[in-house]
Motif scaffolding. Structure first.
Motif, short mmCIF file in Angstrom:
data_model
loop_
_atom_site.label_atom_id
_atom_site.label_comp_id
_atom_site.label_asym_id
_atom_site.label_seq_id
_atom_site.Cartn_x
_atom_site.Cartn_y
_atom_site.Cartn_z
N SER A 159 48.43 30.52 50.44
CA SER A 159 47.11 30.24 50.68
C SER A 159 47.30 30.38 52.10
CB SER A 159 46.53 28.96 50.16
OG SER A 159 46.16 29.13 48.91
N ARG A 164 43.46 32.95 51.97
CA ARG A 164 42.80 32.93 50.71
C ARG A 164 43.47 32.30 49.68
NH1 ARG A 164 44.31 36.95 47.65
NH2 ARG A 164 45.24 38.92 48.90
N SER A 165 42.69 32.01 48.53
CA SER A 165 43.34 31.74 47.61
C SER A 165 44.25 33.01 46.78
CB SER A 165 42.44 31.20 46.30
OG SER A 165 41.92 29.83 46.90
#
Length: 290
Positions: A159, A164-165
């Motif tokens: 992450s 971002r995931s």
């Protein structure tokens, strides 16, 4: 001579040195090897001295540490109750020792109770708190428990790197495992904590939050009664005519025991004994049926 008497006499022996001699306490070379009965006697002497010493000093620390070693048997005894848990016994003993230390710091001789009686609830409470905070809500294989930790670390790492995931494929590549294993790990993670049915849940239709428990069905209160009635029918049929008549008068016609006695020509006490025998027989029959 007991260990308690033996160590007590060492104070009078010439050439005795060390913290114990300076504090006028029994010399205990190996506190962990002292028998439980002697440990209780010696602990009382050390508690008296501990109350006189200033907290934080070298002498206070010595007396406190000796008390901990003297009473480690209490921790091992309490930890034995949890030997069937998945956690290592060494970890349980370490946690229990924290409870022992808290008990030593809070114990006062003026309570007029044995230290063991006072300490065990602290030790057991600390161990139970450990299980409450670290145990899974449902049982999952240890492989998946460890995978959950690896996934959490990998998710944080990726992450930050990707801003971002991460996707399932990216997690699998990062950990060098199959995507199916990642999915299993994510699903297993849901078993780490259990949500309360009293937790408010927002209803998307009107944006109101109501507890999940309000949406769950409840057992029918009359269902158990109906089941018991059906189970009682064959048991009542096995009774003789007089016993069935007594049951009908007492629970059907709701007559008192005196009225039933007058109807049958017996005393109220005899009716009471008959009812006790009949209901006991029916109750035992229901328990066997269950």
């Amino acid at each position: 001579m007991s260990t308690a008497s033996q160590v007590a006499t060492e104070l009078t022996q010439p050439g005795t040195r060390g913290p114990s001699a300076e504090l006028h306490l029994p010399e205990v070379p190996n506190p962990g090897e002292v028998a439980p009965k002697d440990a209780r006697e010696i602990s009382r002497i050390f508690f008296v001295r501990l109350a006189e010493l200033e907290e934080g000093t070298r002498d206070h620390q010595y007396v406190r540490n000796t008390l901990i070693e003297l009473n480690l048997a209490l921790v091992k005894y309490a930890a034995g109750r949890f030997r069937n848990r998945a956690e290592q016994m060494e970890d349980i003993v370490q946690v229990g020792t924290i409870g022992l230390i808290k008990a030593i710091d809070r114990f006062e001789l003026s309570r007029e109770v044995e230290f063991a009686t006072f300490a065990v609830p602290y030790i057991v409470g600390e161990i139970k708190r450990f299980f409450r905070d670290t145990s899974w809500a449902v049982h999952v294989p240890r492989r998946l428990q460890e995978l959950r930790i690896d996934l959490a670390k990998a998710t944080d790492d990726l992450s930050q790197r990707l801003d971002r995931s991460p996707t399932t494929a990216e997690l699998a590549e990062h950990l060098g495992i199959d995507q199916q294993e990642v999915i299993e790990g994510v699903v297993a993670s849901n078993g780490y904590t259990a949500g309360s049915i009293d937790m408010p849940m927002e209803d998307s239709s009107d944006h109101t939050a109501t507890p999940l428990s309000d949406r769950l069905g409840a057992p029918d209160a009359d269902l158990e009664i109906a089941e018991n009635v059906q189970a009682l029918k064959p048991l009542i049929e096995e009774l003789d005519d007089r016993d069935r008549r007594i049951l009908r008068m007492r629970f059907g016609e709701e007559l008192t025991q005196s009225q039933i006695g007058a109807e049958l020509g017996v005393s109220q006490m005899h009716v009471s004994r008959l009812l006790t025998r009949i209901t006991t027989r029916l109750r035992e029959g229901l328990l066997v049926a269950e």
